[in-house]
Design a protein around this motif. Structure first.
Motif, mmCIF file in Angstrom:
data_model
loop_
_atom_site.group_PDB
_atom_site.id
_atom_site.type_symbol
_atom_site.label_atom_id
_atom_site.label_comp_id
_atom_site.label_asym_id
_atom_site.label_seq_id
_atom_site.Cartn_x
_atom_site.Cartn_y
_atom_site.Cartn_z
ATOM 1 N N MET A 1 18.500 -9.105 -16.245
ATOM 2 C CA MET A 1 19.856 -8.696 -16.627
ATOM 3 C C MET A 1 20.843 -9.840 -16.409
ATOM 4 N N VAL A 2 20.639 -10.623 -15.345
ATOM 5 C CA VAL A 2 21.495 -11.783 -15.087
ATOM 6 C C VAL A 2 21.328 -12.809 -16.208
ATOM 7 N N LYS A 3 20.089 -13.021 -16.674
ATOM 8 C CA LYS A 3 19.846 -13.960 -17.775
ATOM 9 C C LYS A 3 20.462 -13.452 -19.083
ATOM 10 N N PRO B 1 24.926 -13.341 -18.348
ATOM 11 C CA PRO B 1 25.337 -14.231 -17.265
ATOM 12 C C PRO B 1 26.784 -14.003 -16.814
ATOM 13 N N HIS B 2 27.633 -13.520 -17.719
ATOM 14 C CA HIS B 2 29.023 -13.248 -17.353
ATOM 15 C C HIS B 2 29.150 -12.036 -16.427
ATOM 16 N N GLN B 3 28.055 -11.250 -16.277
ATOM 17 C CA GLN B 3 28.059 -10.093 -15.396
ATOM 18 C C GLN B 3 27.110 -10.279 -14.226
ATOM 19 N N ASP B 4 26.778 -11.527 -13.922
ATOM 20 C CA ASP B 4 25.756 -11.753 -12.906
ATOM 21 C C ASP B 4 26.156 -11.185 -11.545
ATOM 22 N N GLU B 5 27.422 -11.265 -11.153
ATOM 23 C CA GLU B 5 27.852 -10.699 -9.861
ATOM 24 C C GLU B 5 27.717 -9.174 -9.869
ATOM 25 N N TYR B 6 28.034 -8.561 -10.995
ATOM 26 C CA TYR B 6 27.887 -7.110 -11.127
ATOM 27 C C TYR B 6 26.439 -6.691 -10.881
ATOM 28 N N TRP B 7 25.487 -7.396 -11.534
ATOM 29 C CA TRP B 7 24.075 -7.018 -11.397
ATOM 30 C C TRP B 7 23.546 -7.277 -9.993
ATOM 31 N N ARG B 8 24.013 -8.356 -9.379
ATOM 32 C CA ARG B 8 23.578 -8.639 -8.001
ATOM 33 C C ARG B 8 24.097 -7.561 -7.034
ATOM 34 N N GLN B 9 25.347 -7.148 -7.229
ATOM 35 C CA GLN B 9 25.906 -6.082 -6.395
ATOM 36 C C GLN B 9 25.175 -4.764 -6.661
#
Length: 192
Positions: free
Chosen positions: A110-112, A115-123
């Motif tokens: 999902m991060v790949k 990428p503009h939502q990478d912090e969202y997916w990590r959280q």
């Protein structure tokens, strides 16, 4: 929807125990809507399935509740006899039919893809590992094992989540395990 208190603050597994949530105004109102013959908006997916002739999760679970001796909705609940443990997204696979909601392995993709939502997916992934944190909800399950008659345990991959084994061990220790049915939804790759 999300269960909230009177100030619209979301209840969490970290801070809130079963009794607080079960007997919150939100849940009492929800049960009252059912008692009044209304169809709560939060249950739309079940109403839609039932409208086209499918057996909804609501109907399926209600059949189980009857088998456990719960024949009516009560506005005030003293102790649960049926607990559906959705134990986050801790998982070892990323099946095509799955999502980050049920598998932590999907987050890197999902991060790949976003990428503009990478912090969202990590959280999102961090929140999905909630059973690994000290929390009021899981501790309160142990307080109710004498009344419980059925566990529905899913994940992620529930057989990777040690915390649910701690609960089941308490059921054995308190002598109530022989009265409890347990159902798992597992990918079958883990055998602790």
């Amino acid at each position: 929807g999300e269960i909230t208190d009177s100030s619209k603050k979301k209840y969490t597994t970290i801070e809130n125990n079963i009794t607080e949530v079960q007997n919150s105004d939100f849940m009492k109102n929800l049960r009252q809507e059912f008692l009044d013959g209304k169809r709560p908006n939060g249950c739309d997916s079940c109403w839609k399935e039932e409208a086209v002739g499918k057996t909804s999760k609501r109907q399926h679970m209600w059949r189980k509740a009857g088998a456990l001796g719960q024949y009516a909705i009560k506005k005030h609940v003293v102790a649960p006899n049926f607990i559906d443990l959705k134990l986050g997204n801790i998982c070892n696979l990323k099946c095509r039919i799955c999502s980050p909601h049920s598998s932590s392995q999907w987050v890197s993709d999902m991060v790949k893809l976003s990428p503009h939502q990478d912090e969202y997916w990590r959280q999102y992934n961090k929140e999905g590992s909630w059973p690994r944190q000290k929390n009021a909800f899981l501790e309160s399950v142990i307080d109710h094992v004498e009344q419980i008659r059925f566990f529905e345990i899913t994940g992620g991959e529930p057989l990777m989540i040690q915390e649910q084994f701690n609960i089941l061990q308490k059921c054995i220790d308190k002598g109530s395990a022989k009265y409890i049915d347990v159902h798992y939804n597992t990918n079958g790759t883990q055998y602790p």
